[in-house]
Design a protein around this motif. Structure first.
Motif, PDB file in Angstrom:
ATOM      1  N   GLN A   1       8.154  40.834  48.940  1.00 39.15           N
ATOM      2  CA  GLN A   1       7.460  40.207  50.056  1.00 39.15           C
ATOM      3  C   GLN A   1       8.255  40.232  51.364  1.00 39.15           C
ATOM      4  OE1 GLN A   1       4.117  38.801  49.603  1.00 39.15           O
ATOM      5  NE2 GLN A   1       4.451  40.192  47.884  1.00 39.15           N
TER       6      GLN A   1
ATOM      7  N   ARG B   1       6.085  28.725  51.369  1.00 33.30           N
ATOM      8  CA  ARG B   1       6.249  27.299  51.668  1.00 33.30           C
ATOM      9  C   ARG B   1       7.104  26.676  50.584  1.00 33.30           C
ATOM     10  NH1 ARG B   1       2.068  23.711  51.466  1.00 33.30           N
ATOM     11  NH2 ARG B   1       1.499  24.758  49.581  1.00 33.30           N
TER      12      ARG B   1
ATOM     13  N   SER C   1       7.906  23.931  48.058  1.00 35.71           N
ATOM     14  CA  SER C   1       7.142  22.890  47.375  1.00 35.71           C
ATOM     15  C   SER C   1       8.051  21.940  46.595  1.00 35.71           C
ATOM     16  CB  SER C   1       6.094  23.511  46.444  1.00 35.71           C
ATOM     17  OG  SER C   1       6.710  24.378  45.513  1.00 35.71           O
TER      18      SER C   1
ATOM     19  N   SER D   1       6.212  28.712  47.202  1.00 35.25           N
ATOM     20  CA  SER D   1       4.956  29.326  46.790  1.00 35.25           C
ATOM     21  C   SER D   1       4.347  30.074  47.970  1.00 35.25           C
ATOM     22  CB  SER D   1       3.977  28.269  46.275  1.00 35.25           C
ATOM     23  OG  SER D   1       3.709  27.312  47.285  1.00 35.25           O
ATOM     24  N   LYS D   2       3.551  31.077  47.612  1.00 39.37           N
ATOM     25  CA  LYS D   2       2.834  31.875  48.608  1.00 39.37           C
ATOM     26  C   LYS D   2       1.526  32.291  47.969  1.00 39.37           C
ATOM     27  CE  LYS D   2       3.316  36.027  51.445  1.00 39.37           C
ATOM     28  NZ  LYS D   2       4.237  37.102  51.851  1.00 39.37           N
ATOM     29  N   LYS D   3       0.433  32.030  48.645  1.00 42.62           N
ATOM     30  CA  LYS D   3      -0.881  32.354  48.096  1.00 42.62           C
ATOM     31  C   LYS D   3      -0.952  33.837  47.727  1.00 42.62           C
ATOM     32  CE  LYS D   3      -5.744  31.710  48.861  1.00 42.62           C
ATOM     33  NZ  LYS D   3      -6.777  31.093  49.660  1.00 42.62           N
ATOM     34  N   GLY D   4      -1.384  34.101  46.508  1.00 42.11           N
ATOM     35  CA  GLY D   4      -1.533  35.464  46.037  1.00 42.11           C
ATOM     36  C   GLY D   4      -0.257  36.073  45.467  1.00 42.11           C
TER      37      GLY D   4
END
Length: 177
Positions: A61, A114, A116, A131-134
């Motif tokens: 990422q 983000r 968490s 966490s990161k969406k997807g």
């Protein structure tokens, strides 16, 4: 003659592998602004100057580190049939757990993650979850040196990261998987 040359080269190589003493911080006087006014700005990245061994492959990422570090190990592990984790261990250099934690939070945020979870363990470790969406979760453990002997002379602790993987990296499939 060839044997003598080989022995000499081996001896020089071994002599260069000796452990160097940990350097002490020495105050550096500030440069005179008038004397340096006409000089161009230095393009040298202080993180690159202070860093040890770089990462062999880019992180997932687009994550990159803004603090000096020394690469130790990276391994892709099959944790369940068809499910893999990428595990990375580095040593952070000339820093402390809190500063590295703050920098990791910023580094991860630049890539859309983000935080968490940000817990301080009794032994001084920082336990982080991002966490990161997807993408899924990334777990990071930032540990002080403690009584351990680290590999790099300037290392003050370790960072251990675990994140989801597709089971492949730039070097090919994981070993034993």
């Amino acid at each position: 003659m060839k044997k003598l040359l080989v022995i000499l080269i081996a001896a020089l190589a071994l002599a260069g592998c000796g452990e160097k003493p940990r350097s002490e911080a020495t105050p550096v006087p500030a440069p005179d602004p008038e004397a340096t006014a006409d000089l161009p700005a230095s393009p040298v990245d202080p993180v690159a100057v202070l860093s040890g061994k770089p990462l062999p492959h880019a992180l997932a990422q687009g994550v990159s580190f803004s603090f000096p570090y020394h690469f130790l190990a990276r391994k892709i592990v099959e944790v369940a049939p068809g499910r893999y984790q990428d595990r990375l261990t580095i040593e952070f250099l000339d820093n402390d757990v809190e500063t590295v934690t703050e920098q990791l939070i910023g580094d991860m945020a630049k890539s859309g993650f983000r935080v968490s979870k940000n817990d301080l363990a009794e032994d001084g470790r920082r336990l982080l979850v991002f966490s990161k969406k997807g993408f899924g979760g990334v777990r990071i453990n930032v540990a002080p040196i403690g009584a351990r002997k680290l590999r790099h002379a300037e290392a003050d602790g370790t960072v251990y990261m675990v994140w989801p993987s597709d089971g492949l990296d730039a070097a090919g499939p994981p070993a034993g998987g």
